[in-house]
Enzyme design. Structure first.
Site, PDB file in Angstrom:
ATOM      1  N   LYS A  37      11.248  24.716   1.438  1.00 42.48           N
ATOM      2  CA  LYS A  37      10.315  23.635   1.799  1.00 42.48           C
ATOM      3  C   LYS A  37      10.865  22.295   1.321  1.00 42.48           C
ATOM      4  CE  LYS A  37       5.698  25.645   1.687  1.00 42.48           C
ATOM      5  NZ  LYS A  37       4.598  25.865   0.755  1.00 42.48           N
ATOM      6  N   THR A 124      -9.008  23.675  -3.517  1.00 38.38           N
ATOM      7  CA  THR A 124     -10.381  24.181  -3.435  1.00 38.38           C
ATOM      8  C   THR A 124     -10.518  25.341  -4.410  1.00 38.38           C
ATOM      9  OG1 THR A 124     -10.434  23.557  -1.123  1.00 38.38           O
ATOM     10  CG2 THR A 124     -12.101  25.135  -1.851  1.00 38.38           C
ATOM     11  N   GLU A 158      -6.682  19.707   9.290  1.00 39.94           N
ATOM     12  CA  GLU A 158      -5.368  19.843   9.894  1.00 39.94           C
ATOM     13  C   GLU A 158      -5.430  19.171  11.264  1.00 39.94           C
ATOM     14  OE1 GLU A 158      -3.872  23.847   9.730  1.00 39.94           O
ATOM     15  OE2 GLU A 158      -4.511  24.018   7.648  1.00 39.94           O
ATOM     16  N   LYS A 213     -16.991  20.294  -2.341  1.00 40.40           N
ATOM     17  CA  LYS A 213     -15.971  20.780  -1.411  1.00 40.40           C
ATOM     18  C   LYS A 213     -16.387  22.082  -0.719  1.00 40.40           C
ATOM     19  CE  LYS A 213     -12.356  21.796   0.688  1.00 40.40           C
ATOM     20  NZ  LYS A 213     -11.578  21.054   1.645  1.00 40.40           N
ATOM     21  N   CYS A 269      -8.871  27.783   5.611  1.00 44.66           N
ATOM     22  CA  CYS A 269      -9.904  27.222   4.723  1.00 44.66           C
ATOM     23  C   CYS A 269     -11.283  27.840   4.916  1.00 44.66           C
ATOM     24  CB  CYS A 269      -9.975  25.717   4.916  1.00 44.66           C
ATOM     25  SG  CYS A 269      -8.410  24.910   4.577  1.00 44.66           S
ATOM     26  N   LYS A 272     -11.893  31.780   4.146  1.00 45.86           N
ATOM     27  CA  LYS A 272     -11.699  32.198   2.744  1.00 45.86           C
ATOM     28  C   LYS A 272     -12.605  31.415   1.804  1.00 45.86           C
ATOM     29  CE  LYS A 272      -8.506  29.007   0.868  1.00 45.86           C
ATOM     30  NZ  LYS A 272      -8.812  28.106  -0.190  1.00 45.86           N
TER      31      LYS A 272
HETATM   32  C1  UGA Z   1     -11.617  22.412   7.433  1.00 46.57           C
HETATM   33  C2  UGA Z   1     -12.618  21.269   7.202  1.00 46.57           C
HETATM   34  O1  UGA Z   1     -13.057  20.758   8.457  1.00 46.57           O
HETATM   35  C3  UGA Z   1     -11.974  20.144   6.397  1.00 46.57           C
HETATM   36  O2  UGA Z   1     -12.921  19.115   6.132  1.00 46.57           O
HETATM   37  C4  UGA Z   1     -11.452  20.742   5.078  1.00 46.57           C
HETATM   38  O3  UGA Z   1     -10.820  19.763   4.279  1.00 46.57           O
HETATM   39  C5  UGA Z   1     -10.462  21.857   5.374  1.00 46.57           C
HETATM   40  O4  UGA Z   1     -11.109  22.881   6.167  1.00 46.57           O
HETATM   41  C6  UGA Z   1      -9.994  22.420   4.078  1.00 46.57           C
HETATM   42  O5  UGA Z   1     -10.819  22.976   3.349  1.00 46.57           O
HETATM   43  O6  UGA Z   1      -8.839  22.225   3.719  1.00 46.57           O
HETATM   44  P1  UGA Z   1      -9.567  22.777   9.117  1.00 46.57           P
HETATM   45  O7  UGA Z   1      -9.418  24.133   8.521  1.00 46.57           O
HETATM   46  O8  UGA Z   1      -8.367  21.919   9.332  1.00 46.57           O
HETATM   47  O9  UGA Z   1     -10.550  21.885   8.209  1.00 46.57           O
HETATM   48  O10 UGA Z   1     -10.247  22.997  10.517  1.00 46.57           O
HETATM   49  P2  UGA Z   1     -11.600  22.576  11.257  1.00 46.57           P
HETATM   50  O11 UGA Z   1     -11.356  21.400  12.122  1.00 46.57           O
HETATM   51  O12 UGA Z   1     -12.726  22.507  10.318  1.00 46.57           O
HETATM   52  O13 UGA Z   1     -11.782  23.844  12.204  1.00 46.57           O
HETATM   53  C7  UGA Z   1     -11.986  25.144  11.639  1.00 46.57           C
HETATM   54  C8  UGA Z   1     -12.207  26.167  12.712  1.00 46.57           C
HETATM   55  O14 UGA Z   1     -13.481  25.991  13.299  1.00 46.57           O
HETATM   56  C9  UGA Z   1     -11.207  26.165  13.858  1.00 46.57           C
HETATM   57  O15 UGA Z   1     -10.822  27.500  14.117  1.00 46.57           O
HETATM   58  C10 UGA Z   1     -11.984  25.571  15.011  1.00 46.57           C
HETATM   59  O16 UGA Z   1     -11.534  26.044  16.246  1.00 46.57           O
HETATM   60  C11 UGA Z   1     -13.381  26.081  14.706  1.00 46.57           C
HETATM   61  N1  UGA Z   1     -14.460  25.261  15.312  1.00 46.57           N
HETATM   62  C12 UGA Z   1     -14.609  23.958  14.957  1.00 46.57           C
HETATM   63  C13 UGA Z   1     -15.335  25.824  16.217  1.00 46.57           C
HETATM   64  O17 UGA Z   1     -15.226  27.028  16.564  1.00 46.57           O
HETATM   65  N2  UGA Z   1     -16.340  25.068  16.756  1.00 46.57           N
HETATM   66  C14 UGA Z   1     -16.511  23.774  16.417  1.00 46.57           C
HETATM   67  O18 UGA Z   1     -17.464  23.135  16.943  1.00 46.57           O
HETATM   68  C15 UGA Z   1     -15.626  23.204  15.498  1.00 46.57           C
END
Ligand code: UGA
Length: 442
Positions: A37, A124, A158, A213, A269, A272
């Site tokens: 990395k 987290t 992400e 968080k 995220c 888990k």
């Molecule tokens: C999530 C949180 O949104 C962030 O605020 C947080 O910092 C992060 O986890 C973390 O703990 O590090 P992320 O995992 O990047 O971020 O993804 P999200 O955009 O939250 O999406 C998560 C999942 O939910 C995806 O599989 C997405 O497809 C799904 N999703 C999202 C839905 O099925 N429906 C929705 O309306 C929105």
């Protein structure tokens, strides 16, 4: 002169944080034990797909504000402020989080400190961890060296990591009453540009910061599972969950965001974090408080099996010998992350039921092959749709949203499309003679 900062961990969180701290004008060293990395990062390459991050990385390496090392001694000597951004994955076969990497950073770093230091935790963690880490750091630091652990959770998504780090919705800082008390001043200096921009800065105790968080992620997961549960009812009642979500979303108390029904949430995220949250609440004697998250998890996992069942049903009741095209493998668009990806999980399950599955994703093929080497992979949507009995859209990349029926109808065996993210316009596909199946849509 910027502040001298070290960031431990160069995964999604750490690499982004290191690059963005340098972008704010600080002098930054990123630290990791993984040499491969570090080699990539040193040459300006981000080891994962994150729009805009490599530009920030390169710009700051060239400006001399950002470098990477595997040496804790070098980081301890260089930096006045340390950020802890290593992973806290789910333990194998358990709900709780594996805290070994977090503790390892403190165990290795604290004895090397030479002057008063603030360590900001960003990972987290289960509530109570920060206080333990603070006590451990004080115990291990050389005599006369003050060390303070504060908690500064990260909320980046992400796909929007740079924007979310440089312009977050809020900054949360948890302070340890047992420590020296410099952390707030240091944080205000590190984040001065963000604070000047008017971003809310909330100072709390350690436990509140840790809980903010996980509570935020639990809420988001609950919102998604809520709409997916409603989608199940819509399906049997002949209603349309997308219109329903639009309608309830106009109520500002509810809000339309994160109400997209589909195959549910995945990634490194949300899944888990809700499990670790349940495990920790149980340890603390508040198990009943979070039993609803078990249901949130169950609704979410059921989306995957339901999608497999739907595919089987529209393939005349058997997947044996069928060809299934899967568009999308990443857990969400604009990411190459396939950790606990619903799309890849569904592709795997369909293959195990005897279908020949061919997967295409604009960015996540490499990572998918590493964990699902037996699936078929193709170079384009058209490529994987050759001879398909059904086409499944499982990650809502812009490329698939914009796809027209004419792009693939010449190559499929049957004009059947399953929209696992409700991201296509059903009327466009139906008027082109396709059978269209969405989630929670009649
Ligand atoms: C999530 C949180 O949104 C962030 O605020 C947080 O910092 C992060 O986890 C973390 O703990 O590090 P992320 O995992 O990047 O971020 O993804 P999200 O955009 O939250 O999406 C998560 C999942 O939910 C995806 O599989 C997405 O497809 C799904 N999703 C999202 C839905 O099925 N429906 C929705 O309306 C929105």
């Amino acid at each position: 002169m910027g502040i001298r900062v070290a960031v431990f961990g160069t995964g999604y969180l750490g690499a982004t944080h290191a690059a963005c701290m340098a972008e704010l004008g600080h002098d930054v060293v990123g630290v990791d034990v993984d040499e491969s990395k570090l080699t990539a990062l040193r040459s300006g390459e981000v080891p994962f797909y994150e729009p805009g991050l490599s530009e920030v990385l390169r710009r700051n390496i060239e400006a001399g504000r950002l470098r990477f090392t595997s040496s804790y001694a070098e980081a301890a000597e260089f930096a006045d402020v340390h950020f802890l951004g290593v992973g806290t994955p789910q333990k194998r076969g358990e709900f709780g989080a594996d805290m070994r990497y977090v503790f390892a950073v403190i165990e290795e770093l604290a004895p090397l400190l030479t002057r008063p230091t603030v360590i900001f935790g960003k990972s987290t963690v289960p509530v109570g961890t920060a206080a333990q880490l603070g006590a451990l750091a004080r115990e291990l630091a050389p005599d006369g060296v003050d060390v303070e652990v504060a908690w500064n959770p990260e909320f980046l998504r992400e796909g929007f990591a740079v924007k979310d780090t440089l312009h977050p919705d809020r900054i949360v800082l948890g302070l340890d009453p047992a420590a020296e008390g410099r952390a707030e001043d240091v944080a205000r200096e590190v984040y001065s540009d963000l604070i000047d921009e008017g971003i809310p800065f909330l100072v709390t105790d350690l436990a509140t910061a840790e809980l903010v968080k996980v509570a935020a992620n639990a809420f988001l997961a609950t919102k998604i599972s809520f709409i997916n549960a409603i989608a199940e009812v819509c399906e049997v009642a002949g209603a349309d969950v997308t219109t329903l979500a639009d309608a309830i979303g106009y109520d500002e108390r509810i809000g339309r965001r994160f109400l997209n029904a589909g195959i549910g949430f995945g990634g490194g995220c949300l899944p888990k974090d809700i499990r670790a949250f349940m495990a920790r609440a149980g340890e603390l004697g508040a198990d009943q408080a979070l039993t609803f998250l078990r249901e949130v998890d169950a609704i979410n996992m059921r989306r995957r099996t339901t999608m497999v069942d739907t595919t089987k049903r529209i393939c005349d009741g058997s997947l044996l010998g069928k060809r299934i095209a899967v568009l999308g493998a990443a857990f969400k668009p604009n990411s190459d992350d396939v950790r606990d990806s619903p799309a890849l999980n569904i592709a795997g399950q369909i293959q195990l039921q005897g279908a020949a599955v061919s997967v295409y994703d604009p960015k996540a093929i490499h990572n998918s092959k590493a964990i699902f080497p037996t699936l078929g992979y193709g170079l384009s949507a058209k490529d994987v749709c050759q001879g398909a009995d059904a086409v499944l859209v499982l990650t809502e990349w812009e490329e698939f949203r914009k796809m027209t029926p004419s792009e693939i109808e010449g190559v499929v065996r049957r004009k059947v499309i399953v929209d696992g993210r409700n991201c296509l316009d059903p009327s466009v596909w139906r008027s082109a003679g396709w059978s269209y199946y969405g989630v929670g849509r009649s």
